[in-house]
Design a protein around this motif. Structure first.
Motif, PDB file in Angstrom:
ATOM      1  N   THR A 200       0.823  -1.211   0.000  1.00 24.29           N
ATOM      2  CA  THR A 200       0.000   0.000   0.000  1.00 24.29           C
ATOM      3  C   THR A 200       0.859   1.264   0.000  1.00 24.29           C
ATOM      4  O   THR A 200       0.342   2.357  -0.250  1.00 24.29           O
ATOM      5  CB  THR A 200      -0.943   0.030   1.225  1.00 24.29           C
ATOM      6  OG1 THR A 200      -0.176  -0.247   2.412  1.00 24.29           O
ATOM      7  CG2 THR A 200      -2.065  -0.984   1.086  1.00 24.29           C
ATOM      8  N   ALA A 201       2.148   1.121   0.250  1.00 19.43           N
ATOM      9  CA  ALA A 201       3.050   2.268   0.099  1.00 19.43           C
ATOM     10  C   ALA A 201       2.964   2.840  -1.308  1.00 19.43           C
ATOM     11  O   ALA A 201       3.203   4.035  -1.514  1.00 19.43           O
ATOM     12  CB  ALA A 201       4.488   1.851   0.404  1.00 19.43           C
ATOM     13  N   TRP A 202       2.602   1.991  -2.293  1.00 15.62           N
ATOM     14  CA  TRP A 202       2.481   2.435  -3.687  1.00 15.62           C
ATOM     15  C   TRP A 202       1.107   3.027  -3.972  1.00 15.62           C
ATOM     16  O   TRP A 202       0.925   3.702  -4.978  1.00 15.62           O
ATOM     17  CB  TRP A 202       2.721   1.266  -4.638  1.00 15.62           C
ATOM     18  CG  TRP A 202       4.062   0.636  -4.497  1.00 15.62           C
ATOM     19  CD1 TRP A 202       5.213   1.222  -4.075  1.00 15.62           C
ATOM     20  CD2 TRP A 202       4.392  -0.725  -4.786  1.00 15.62           C
ATOM     21  NE1 TRP A 202       6.244   0.320  -4.077  1.00 15.62           N
ATOM     22  CE2 TRP A 202       5.772  -0.888  -4.506  1.00 15.62           C
ATOM     23  CE3 TRP A 202       3.664  -1.822  -5.253  1.00 15.62           C
ATOM     24  CZ2 TRP A 202       6.442  -2.101  -4.679  1.00 15.62           C
ATOM     25  CZ3 TRP A 202       4.327  -3.031  -5.431  1.00 15.62           C
ATOM     26  CH2 TRP A 202       5.693  -3.160  -5.142  1.00 15.62           C
ATOM     27  N   TYR A 203       0.132   2.749  -3.134  1.00 13.89           N
ATOM     28  CA  TYR A 203      -1.223   3.292  -3.299  1.00 13.89           C
ATOM     29  C   TYR A 203      -1.739   3.677  -1.909  1.00 13.89           C
ATOM     30  O   TYR A 203      -2.644   3.060  -1.350  1.00 13.89           O
ATOM     31  CB  TYR A 203      -2.150   2.277  -3.991  1.00 13.89           C
ATOM     32  CG  TYR A 203      -1.924   0.814  -3.617  1.00 13.89           C
ATOM     33  CD1 TYR A 203      -2.720   0.183  -2.661  1.00 13.89           C
ATOM     34  CD2 TYR A 203      -0.931   0.062  -4.237  1.00 13.89           C
ATOM     35  CE1 TYR A 203      -2.526  -1.149  -2.325  1.00 13.89           C
ATOM     36  CE2 TYR A 203      -0.726  -1.278  -3.907  1.00 13.89           C
ATOM     37  CZ  TYR A 203      -1.520  -1.865  -2.955  1.00 13.89           C
ATOM     38  OH  TYR A 203      -1.313  -3.192  -2.620  1.00 13.89           O
ATOM     39  N   PRO A 204      -1.142   4.758  -1.326  1.00  7.46           N
ATOM     40  CA  PRO A 204      -1.338   5.063   0.099  1.00  7.46           C
ATOM     41  C   PRO A 204      -2.751   5.443   0.508  1.00  7.46           C
ATOM     42  O   PRO A 204      -3.056   5.408   1.708  1.00  7.46           O
ATOM     43  CB  PRO A 204      -0.358   6.217   0.346  1.00  7.46           C
ATOM     44  CG  PRO A 204      -0.103   6.811  -1.003  1.00  7.46           C
ATOM     45  CD  PRO A 204      -0.178   5.664  -1.970  1.00  7.46           C
ATOM     46  N   THR A 205      -3.636   5.789  -0.448  1.00  4.36           N
ATOM     47  CA  THR A 205      -5.018   6.068  -0.031  1.00  4.36           C
ATOM     48  C   THR A 205      -5.686   4.819   0.535  1.00  4.36           C
ATOM     49  O   THR A 205      -6.647   4.925   1.292  1.00  4.36           O
ATOM     50  CB  THR A 205      -5.854   6.606  -1.213  1.00  4.36           C
ATOM     51  OG1 THR A 205      -5.787   5.686  -2.315  1.00  4.36           O
ATOM     52  CG2 THR A 205      -5.357   7.975  -1.664  1.00  4.36           C
ATOM     53  N   ALA A 206      -5.145   3.629   0.203  1.00  2.00           N
ATOM     54  CA  ALA A 206      -5.702   2.382   0.738  1.00  2.00           C
ATOM     55  C   ALA A 206      -5.415   2.213   2.220  1.00  2.00           C
ATOM     56  O   ALA A 206      -5.987   1.318   2.861  1.00  2.00           O
ATOM     57  CB  ALA A 206      -5.154   1.180  -0.039  1.00  2.00           C
ATOM     58  N   LEU A 207      -4.546   3.046   2.779  1.00  2.00           N
ATOM     59  CA  LEU A 207      -4.217   2.957   4.200  1.00  2.00           C
ATOM     60  C   LEU A 207      -5.101   3.849   5.071  1.00  2.00           C
ATOM     61  O   LEU A 207      -4.952   3.860   6.295  1.00  2.00           O
ATOM     62  CB  LEU A 207      -2.746   3.342   4.410  1.00  2.00           C
ATOM     63  CG  LEU A 207      -1.722   2.280   4.018  1.00  2.00           C
ATOM     64  CD1 LEU A 207      -0.314   2.863   4.022  1.00  2.00           C
ATOM     65  CD2 LEU A 207      -1.804   1.073   4.947  1.00  2.00           C
ATOM     66  N   LEU A 208      -6.015   4.578   4.460  1.00  2.76           N
ATOM     67  CA  LEU A 208      -6.887   5.465   5.223  1.00  2.76           C
ATOM     68  C   LEU A 208      -7.893   4.675   6.068  1.00  2.76           C
ATOM     69  O   LEU A 208      -8.328   3.585   5.664  1.00  2.76           O
ATOM     70  CB  LEU A 208      -7.631   6.405   4.278  1.00  2.76           C
ATOM     71  CG  LEU A 208      -6.774   7.487   3.616  1.00  2.76           C
ATOM     72  CD1 LEU A 208      -7.520   8.104   2.432  1.00  2.76           C
ATOM     73  CD2 LEU A 208      -6.405   8.559   4.646  1.00  2.76           C
ATOM     74  N   PRO A 209      -8.287   5.209   7.207  1.00  2.26           N
ATOM     75  CA  PRO A 209      -9.302   4.524   8.028  1.00  2.26           C
ATOM     76  C   PRO A 209     -10.594   4.256   7.262  1.00  2.26           C
ATOM     77  O   PRO A 209     -11.246   3.222   7.472  1.00  2.26           O
ATOM     78  CB  PRO A 209      -9.530   5.496   9.188  1.00  2.26           C
ATOM     79  CG  PRO A 209      -8.256   6.259   9.292  1.00  2.26           C
ATOM     80  CD  PRO A 209      -7.750   6.407   7.878  1.00  2.26           C
ATOM     81  N   SER A 210     -10.981   5.159   6.363  1.00  2.00           N
ATOM     82  CA  SER A 210     -12.217   4.961   5.600  1.00  2.00           C
ATOM     83  C   SER A 210     -12.146   3.751   4.682  1.00  2.00           C
ATOM     84  O   SER A 210     -13.173   3.234   4.237  1.00  2.00           O
ATOM     85  CB  SER A 210     -12.524   6.209   4.756  1.00  2.00           C
ATOM     86  OG  SER A 210     -11.495   6.432   3.796  1.00  2.00           O
ATOM     87  N   GLN A 211     -10.908   3.285   4.398  1.00  2.00           N
ATOM     88  CA  GLN A 211     -10.728   2.118   3.533  1.00  2.00           C
ATOM     89  C   GLN A 211     -10.559   0.823   4.331  1.00  2.00           C
ATOM     90  O   GLN A 211     -10.185  -0.211   3.781  1.00  2.00           O
ATOM     91  CB  GLN A 211      -9.520   2.342   2.613  1.00  2.00           C
ATOM     92  CG  GLN A 211      -9.611   3.616   1.792  1.00  2.00           C
ATOM     93  CD  GLN A 211     -10.906   3.715   0.996  1.00  2.00           C
ATOM     94  OE1 GLN A 211     -11.218   2.831   0.197  1.00  2.00           O
ATOM     95  NE2 GLN A 211     -11.670   4.775   1.240  1.00  2.00           N
ATOM     96  N   GLY A 212     -10.811   0.915   5.645  1.00  2.00           N
ATOM     97  CA  GLY A 212     -10.848  -0.295   6.474  1.00  2.00           C
ATOM     98  C   GLY A 212      -9.614  -0.560   7.301  1.00  2.00           C
ATOM     99  O   GLY A 212      -9.488  -1.645   7.882  1.00  2.00           O
TER     100      GLY A 212
END
Length: 285
Positions: free
Chosen positions: A172-184
């Motif tokens: 997810t370092a390559w797609y960091p929006t996936a690390l947001l709380p809203s993404q689980g």
């Protein structure tokens, strides 16, 4: 006369090898297309579609700093990622036997999944074809010589599911929006420079410790236990990696280089060193 026949036989063998290589590449590509179609068809609706900095209020201080470093307010949430890689893969468990590889990868962020399609050079003109996949909650690893002869296969066990979801999480370092709380993703404080993140997909839950560098970006990731083959059995071992060479892509600050290894009592043994050569995104917005 016999020299002529040897030449004819030699040409025949070369032609047959060429036909086999074309066929194996064609068949492997068909399988890749099917896997990636299933990944794409399994996508889920992403909400919210845009990152709002208010979302990170209340998170541990190093995590807030991370998001402020790698994302700008209003960044669209990544829904899919396509990338190309090149690098080296260590083919030995006990010594350094590095082989060159090239790979392409498709990532879907919701429902999380990926397919890594690689060619690892075993010897001049001899390639292992590898699919490393996390698809609809199941992990899969398949390695074939020339794309024809299977030499390794693991599918759908709890251990492979956990291992492949951990890989998705680390990348997810390559797609960091996936690390947001809203993404689980759930974040827990550790200290001033690191935090633990946890995500769940179906019946599989994984956690990683993210350590951040002086600028606030991800420096290392570490899992307390990821399963690996140890002889003829699976063993959980500490596993981790490092990231570097950060660059802005589509408004996000991401690393282009990374390396991964297993933590043995005598020290870390790296098995992967890679660099992204191309990357593109699709966004929920």
């Amino acid at each position: 006369m016999w020299i002529r026949w040897i030449a004819i036989i030699g040409v025949f063998i070369i032609v047959c090898l060429g036909i086999a290589a074309i066929y194996s590449g064609y068949r492997w590509q068909l399988d890749t297309d099917k896997l990636r179609a299933r990944l794409t068809n399994g996508q889920e609706i992403i909400k919210p579609k845009i990152y709002d900095q208010k979302e990170i209020e209340g998170l541990p201080a190093p995590v807030q700093r991370f998001f402020r470093t790698v994302l700008k307010d209003g960044q669209a949430i990544a829904s899919a990622v396509k990338l190309s890689q090149q690098g080296q893969f260590n083919m030995s468990e006990t010594e350094a036997k590095w082989s060159k590889f090239t790979a392409t990868q498709l990532v879907i962020t919701q429902h999380p999944g990926f397919d890594w399609d690689a060619r690892i050079q075993m010897a001049p003109g001899v390639n292992a074809f590898v699919h490393d996949t996390y698809l609809l909650g199941e992990g899969n690893l398949q390695a074939s010589l020339f794309g024809l002869f299977t030499v390794a296969k693991m599918h759908g066990t709890p251990e492979s599911n956990q291992g492949e979801l951990l890989r998705f999480f680390a990348e997810t370092a390559w797609y960091p929006t996936a690390l947001l709380p809203s993404q689980g993703v759930r974040w827990e404080a550790i200290d001033d420079t690191s935090a633990r993140a946890t995500m769940t997909d179906g019946t599989t839950t994984v956690s990683l410790v993210f350590q951040f560098n002086d600028e606030g970006a991800i420096a290392t990731i570490r899992a307390e236990g990821r399963y690996r083959m140890d002889g003829d059995k699976l063993t959980a071992m500490p596993w981790g990696g490092r990231f570097g060479e950060y660059s802005v892509r589509n408004g996000m600050l991401i690393p282009l280089k990374g390396e991964v290894g297993w933590e043995h009592p005598e020290g870390t043994r790296l098995y992967f060193k890679g660099k992204i050569t191309e990357i593109s995104y699709e966004f929920a917005a």
